[in-house]
Design an enzyme around this catalytic site. Sequence first.
Site, PDB file in Angstrom:
ATOM      1  CB  SER A 184      40.917  30.348  13.008  1.00 38.02           C
ATOM      2  OG  SER A 184      40.299  29.801  11.873  1.00 38.02           O
TER       3      SER A 184
ATOM      4  CE1 TYR B 169      43.896  33.347   9.885  1.00 40.70           C
ATOM      5  CE2 TYR B 169      42.590  31.381   9.437  1.00 40.70           C
ATOM      6  CZ  TYR B 169      42.740  32.600  10.062  1.00 40.70           C
ATOM      7  OH  TYR B 169      41.749  33.075  10.890  1.00 40.70           O
TER       8      TYR B 169
ATOM      9  CE  LYS C 244      44.370  33.736  13.502  1.00 41.52           C
ATOM     10  NZ  LYS C 244      44.322  35.014  14.238  1.00 41.52           N
TER      11      LYS C 244
HETATM   12  N1  UFG Z   1      32.642  29.643  -1.264  1.00 41.11           N
HETATM   13  C1  UFG Z   1      32.119  29.544  -2.532  1.00 41.11           C
HETATM   14  N2  UFG Z   1      32.228  30.635  -3.339  1.00 41.11           N
HETATM   15  C2  UFG Z   1      32.841  31.788  -2.946  1.00 41.11           C
HETATM   16  C3  UFG Z   1      33.366  31.862  -1.642  1.00 41.11           C
HETATM   17  C4  UFG Z   1      33.256  30.765  -0.822  1.00 41.11           C
HETATM   18  O1  UFG Z   1      31.570  28.512  -2.927  1.00 41.11           O
HETATM   19  O2  UFG Z   1      32.916  32.731  -3.762  1.00 41.11           O
HETATM   20  C5  UFG Z   1      32.485  28.483  -0.364  1.00 41.11           C
HETATM   21  C6  UFG Z   1      33.821  27.944   0.132  1.00 41.11           C
HETATM   22  O3  UFG Z   1      34.319  26.994  -0.751  1.00 41.11           O
HETATM   23  C7  UFG Z   1      33.415  27.364   1.484  1.00 41.11           C
HETATM   24  C8  UFG Z   1      32.252  28.272   1.951  1.00 41.11           C
HETATM   25  O4  UFG Z   1      31.802  28.932   0.782  1.00 41.11           O
HETATM   26  O5  UFG Z   1      32.929  26.078   1.312  1.00 41.11           O
HETATM   27  C9  UFG Z   1      32.684  29.310   2.949  1.00 41.11           C
HETATM   28  O6  UFG Z   1      33.821  29.975   2.457  1.00 41.11           O
HETATM   29  P1  UFG Z   1      34.396  31.306   3.108  1.00 41.11           P
HETATM   30  O7  UFG Z   1      35.532  31.766   2.243  1.00 41.11           O
HETATM   31  O8  UFG Z   1      33.296  32.271   3.375  1.00 41.11           O
HETATM   32  O9  UFG Z   1      34.920  30.820   4.530  1.00 41.11           O
HETATM   33  P2  UFG Z   1      35.973  29.667   4.877  1.00 41.11           P
HETATM   34  O10 UFG Z   1      35.167  28.508   5.362  1.00 41.11           O
HETATM   35  O11 UFG Z   1      36.919  29.408   3.804  1.00 41.11           O
HETATM   36  O12 UFG Z   1      36.874  30.385   5.999  1.00 41.11           O
HETATM   37  C10 UFG Z   1      36.454  30.600   7.294  1.00 41.11           C
HETATM   38  C11 UFG Z   1      37.196  31.774   7.872  1.00 41.11           C
HETATM   39  C12 UFG Z   1      38.646  31.486   7.953  1.00 41.11           C
HETATM   40  C13 UFG Z   1      38.863  30.215   8.718  1.00 41.11           C
HETATM   41  C14 UFG Z   1      38.071  29.092   8.127  1.00 41.11           C
HETATM   42  C15 UFG Z   1      38.290  27.894   8.986  1.00 41.11           C
HETATM   43  O13 UFG Z   1      36.986  32.911   7.084  1.00 41.11           O
HETATM   44  O14 UFG Z   1      39.314  32.549   8.603  1.00 41.11           O
HETATM   45  O15 UFG Z   1      36.720  29.452   8.062  1.00 41.11           O
HETATM   46  O16 UFG Z   1      37.264  27.087   9.071  1.00 41.11           O
HETATM   47  F1  UFG Z   1      40.147  29.866   8.673  1.00 41.11           F
END
Ligand code: UFG
Length: 337
Positions: free
Chosen positions: A123, A147, A151
Amino acid sequence: MAVANPRPALLVTGGAGYIGSHVCKAVAEAGFLPVAYDNLSAGHHWAVRWGPLECGDLVDAGRLDEVMRQYRPTAVIHLAGLIISSESVVDPGQYYTNNVAGTFCLLDAMRRNAVDRIVFSSSAAVYGEPETMPMGESHPQRPLNPYGTSKQMVERVLQDYARAYGLHSVSLRYFNAAGADPEGEIGEAHHIETHLIPLVLDVAAGYRSHVAIYGADYPTRDGTCVRDYVHVCDLAAAHVAALRYLDKSVGAHVFNLGSGNGATVREVIDLARRITGEIIPVRVETRRPGDPAVLLADPTRARQLLGWNPLHSGLDAMISTAWSWHQRVLSRAQAAQ
Ligand code: UFG
């Protein structure tokens, strides 16, 4: 007389999950028999369509031996694991047990059964706060949560196992997986949804009242976080390319899998409004802990060495295929009521 299956078998741990099921479809189309090994804690029986489902845990050595002896896989694709960063902060033990100790059991079983190739789901979380942008594979690694550390630890172990035991590997560092099978056969269906795009589509479908925007004061073009979304079918295709790469390369290799293009949270929501025709109310909330402002991959290495070309990773295609799948799942759920 039993007819031997002419297709080489692959053990796909987590093969009943979101990315795992797309990987199974892609490897089946490339001529392999995907054997999904999954404990169904997060995966779904219905998502296993291109080969057998063998239920089992990563920590169950006897079950792993039984399945490996039965199918004699030529390689393992290892996607099983826990994936919610915020949960890993609250309960790190669960993450190290499943993602690290579970992988040790799997690697031991591979050694006992003379399986010497693995493609591992890593990841972008291994990097932590970006220091340079876009991030290449040599970017410093300072994971922000257990997490990401889990990895990173497995990647490290794989380097040692390649040298000492001749167990060859490709670790694929996924950025933000999105979208669904364009043929509508499979898609994202997490029991607990934390990812932006499916949550936005839940609001469009009327299942949630609004989308929370976690922070609108980041130093980005509209104040919201930028992420590198990559289509799940492009991710799946990279696993086929990684297997081919292991045919001719020994050692432990790592590749970023991202499109190299970023979209902000607001851009995702605006495009989802256009695609779904729905209003999608938003509410700006405080920043989510551990969210870097921008995450952007440099995917040059995967393009050059794996010949990987993320054809489907335009934001439009990712949201459109996810929306088609979302509607299909909802109509199926409604029909079942
Ligand atoms: N976000 C919101 N509202 C929500 C959900 C997410 O504003 O309800 C924002 C988050 O703050 C982030 C973006 O949308 O800025 C993307 O969030 P996600 O939860 O969809 O994805 P992440 O970037 O947190 O996580 C992903 C993968 C993980 C990995 C991570 C590492 O799902 O497994 O990228 O970069 F670890």
